[in-house]
Write an enzyme that holds these catalytic residues in place. Structure first.
Site, short mmCIF file in Angstrom:
data_model
loop_
_atom_site.label_atom_id
_atom_site.label_comp_id
_atom_site.label_asym_id
_atom_site.label_seq_id
_atom_site.Cartn_x
_atom_site.Cartn_y
_atom_site.Cartn_z
N HIS A 60 0.83 -1.21 0.00
CA HIS A 60 0.00 0.00 0.00
C HIS A 60 0.87 1.26 0.00
CE1 HIS A 60 -3.82 1.98 1.96
NE2 HIS A 60 -3.14 2.87 1.26
N HIS A 62 1.36 5.23 -2.16
CA HIS A 62 0.86 6.21 -3.13
C HIS A 62 2.07 6.81 -3.84
CE1 HIS A 62 -3.28 6.07 -1.53
NE2 HIS A 62 -2.66 5.86 -0.37
N ARG A 64 1.73 8.63 -6.76
CA ARG A 64 1.25 9.92 -7.30
C ARG A 64 1.38 10.13 -8.80
NH1 ARG A 64 -1.71 10.17 -3.10
NH2 ARG A 64 -0.88 11.14 -1.23
N HIS A 181 -10.72 0.35 1.80
CA HIS A 181 -10.47 1.48 2.69
C HIS A 181 -11.77 1.64 3.50
CE1 HIS A 181 -9.25 5.86 3.41
NE2 HIS A 181 -10.52 5.84 3.76
N HIS A 234 -5.14 -0.53 6.30
CA HIS A 234 -4.86 0.30 7.48
C HIS A 234 -5.87 0.20 8.63
CE1 HIS A 234 -7.39 2.83 4.97
NE2 HIS A 234 -6.39 3.26 4.23
N ASN A 280 -5.61 9.57 7.27
CA ASN A 280 -6.90 8.90 7.15
C ASN A 280 -6.69 7.41 6.93
OD1 ASN A 280 -9.60 8.65 6.93
ND2 ASN A 280 -9.73 9.26 4.79
N ASP A 307 1.19 2.81 3.62
CA ASP A 307 0.30 3.91 3.24
C ASP A 307 1.12 5.19 3.00
OD1 ASP A 307 -1.92 5.31 2.49
OD2 ASP A 307 -2.91 5.28 4.44
N HIS A 311 2.71 14.38 0.04
CA HIS A 311 1.90 15.56 -0.32
C HIS A 311 2.82 16.76 -0.49
CE1 HIS A 311 -2.09 13.87 -0.01
NE2 HIS A 311 -1.79 13.33 1.16
O1 DOR Z 1 -4.15 9.53 4.72
C1 DOR Z 1 -4.43 9.07 3.63
N1 DOR Z 1 -3.84 9.52 2.52
N2 DOR Z 1 -5.35 8.10 3.56
C2 DOR Z 1 -5.80 7.65 2.38
O2 DOR Z 1 -6.62 6.76 2.37
C3 DOR Z 1 -5.35 8.24 1.11
C4 DOR Z 1 -4.01 8.83 1.28
C5 DOR Z 1 -3.59 9.73 0.14
O3 DOR Z 1 -3.80 9.35 -1.02
O4 DOR Z 1 -3.02 10.78 0.42
ZN ZN Z 2 -6.59 4.35 2.65
#
Ligand code: DOR
Ligand code: ZN
Length: 436
Positions: A60, A62, A64, A181, A234, A280, A307, A311
């Site tokens: 898991h 991201h 981007r 999720h 998560h 989240n 996770d 950002h």
């Molecule tokens: O905190 C989170 N960020 N939870 C998620 O489910 C998505 C993720 C994101 O893509 O930034």
């Molecule tokens: Zn998630």
């Protein structure tokens, strides 16, 4: 033919042994390895005092790309992964465009191949655009060059029970898995942090534990009904652990993950209103952490997944309510697991290999990752200095983003080297020959 000799490392923290790698495969192990003629004029890595584990697998993350290459790319995320000890990473589909077609998952897969630092396995979206309205073309993604086996609308919940049922039915044909999720949207409208004593004091809208637990209860029942595989992303509450434990007891085909941050950090982190702690599902209470750790030790929770959620600063360094949720994870995950699970005696190194490499590979359908350290197996390996301690500096990370919640924290255990099919992808903080 020359080989790579990794000399004196301790597989799973047990008796030291030499490992000879030839053509990306473990060719000899133990006393025979150094005597093997193929070791004679090859490279020798002195790994005395280091622990060697199977290369880590993250189910898991991201990355981007496509769409938010200012926050992370497949290449920079791969570099962060290699530095963190990973040899395979699953990339979540909440990109722009969404990874909901064969075309987009193949694009992500190819970008992973080009970066060449970890095996990048795209996760396909369950619904078109992750909008929760109709199923995406799951079979087309499964039969694409990316051979997708894991599907998720992560970032959002597949909240419609009929769509969830259909998705579970659909992936059964190719032994796929739906990674949910778990977040009941109506119970979390406007939610900012864990609903409890701290949220009441801070005046932030709460995200109640029941919003996660209600979906997990429903989905384990649906998985029973359909006879299909469910993976819960998560897990963050003690109640979720109870529900997964009960489901496993009755034979549900369910697996579950916990993130490093949910094993270490609590809702009190929100007290300074620093959005680096906004995530989240949200950080929960010390009582939840205790239950999550015990469940990971006992096997009720199968794996640790990062996770990893990079950002850009304009999305994160803003007031709490407007900040994007998520935190970096790839370069700190192993150290946080050592701090929360190994040092307190809840997991040994075999256990770390199980929850960070073997089980995630199995859940994700990989047969060439998360393999035992044994002759004939692919040389996907990570060397760890268990005695080292280091201080987290986000600015030193390979990730394009800086949103680590561990800034300035001293953590135990350091990745010294990562090997993908016998090729060194990261060594002493340097990735594939590039200083980062
Ligand atoms: O905190 C989170 N960020 N939870 C998620 O489910 C998505 C993720 C994101 O893509 O930034
Ligand atoms: Zn998630």
């Amino acid at each position: 033919m020359t080989g790579l000799l990794i000399a004196g490392a301790s597989p799973y923290g047990e008796e030291p042994a030499d490992i000879l790698v030839v053509d990306g495969v473990i060719a000899a192990l133990g006393p025979d390895a150094a005597r093997d003629e193929r070791a004679a004029d090859g490279e020798i890595v002195d790994a005395a005092g280091l622990v060697v584990l199977p290369g880590l697998v993250d189910l898991h993350a991201h990355l981007r790309e496509p769409g938010r290459e200012d926050a992370e790319t497949v290449a920079t995320g791969s570099a962060a992964a290699a530095l963190g000890g990973y040899t395979a990473v699953f990339a979540m589909p909440n990109t722009d465009p969404t990874a909901d077609t064969a075309g987009v998952v193949e694009q992500v897969f190819r970008l992973g191949e080009q970066a060449g630092l970890v095996d990048v396995h795209p996760i396909g979206a369950v619904t078109v655009g992750r909008r929760g309205e109709r199923l995406a073309e799951l079979a087309a993604m499964a039969t694409s060059a990316a051979r997708v086996r894991v599907f998720s609308d992560d970032g959002d919940c597949v909240s419609d029970p009929l769509l969830m049922r259909r998705a579970l039915e659909y992936v059964k044909a190719f032994d796929g898995v739906i990674a949910q999720h778990a977040q009941e949207p109506r119970l979390t409208q406007g939610a900012q942090m864990h609903e409890g004593e701290v949220s009441a004091r801070l005046g932030l809208t709460g995200w109640p534990a029941v919003a996660e637990e209600a979906i997990i209860a429903r989905d384990t029942l649906l998985a029973d009904h359909v006879g299909s595989r469910l993976h819960v992303c998560h897990l963050s509450t003690a109640g979720s652990v109870q529900i997964v434990a009960a489901a496993k007891q009755r034979g549900t085909r369910v697996t579950a993950e916990v993130t490093p941050h949910h094993l270490l950090l609590t809702d009190s982190s929100a007290e300074g209103y620093d959005p680096v702690f906004k995530v989240n599902p949200p950080l929960r209470t010390p009582a939840d952490i205790e239950v999550l750790r015990a469940a990971l030790a006992s096997g009720v929770i199968d794996i640790v997944a990062t996770d990893h959620a990079p950002h850009a600063s304009q999305d994160k360094e803003t007031e709490w309510d407007n900040a994007s949720p998520g935190m970096l994870g790839l370069q700190t995950a192993l150290s946080v697991v050592i701090a929360t699970m190994v040092e307190p005696g809840l997991l040994d190194w075999r256990g770390v290999a199980r929850v960070m490499a073997e089980a995630p590979a199995r859940i994700g359908g990989l047969d060439d990752q998360g393999r035992p350290i044994a002759v004939g197996e692919p040389a996907n390996l990570v060397l760890v200095d268990p005695a080292a301690r280091w201080t987290v500096r986000g600015e030193d990370f390979a990730s394009l983003s800086r949103n680590t919640p561990y800034e300035g924290m001293e953590l135990p255990g350091r990745v010294v080297g990562t090997y993908l099919r016998g090729r060194c992808t990261a060594s002493a903080g340097v990735v594939a020959g590039v200083q980062v």
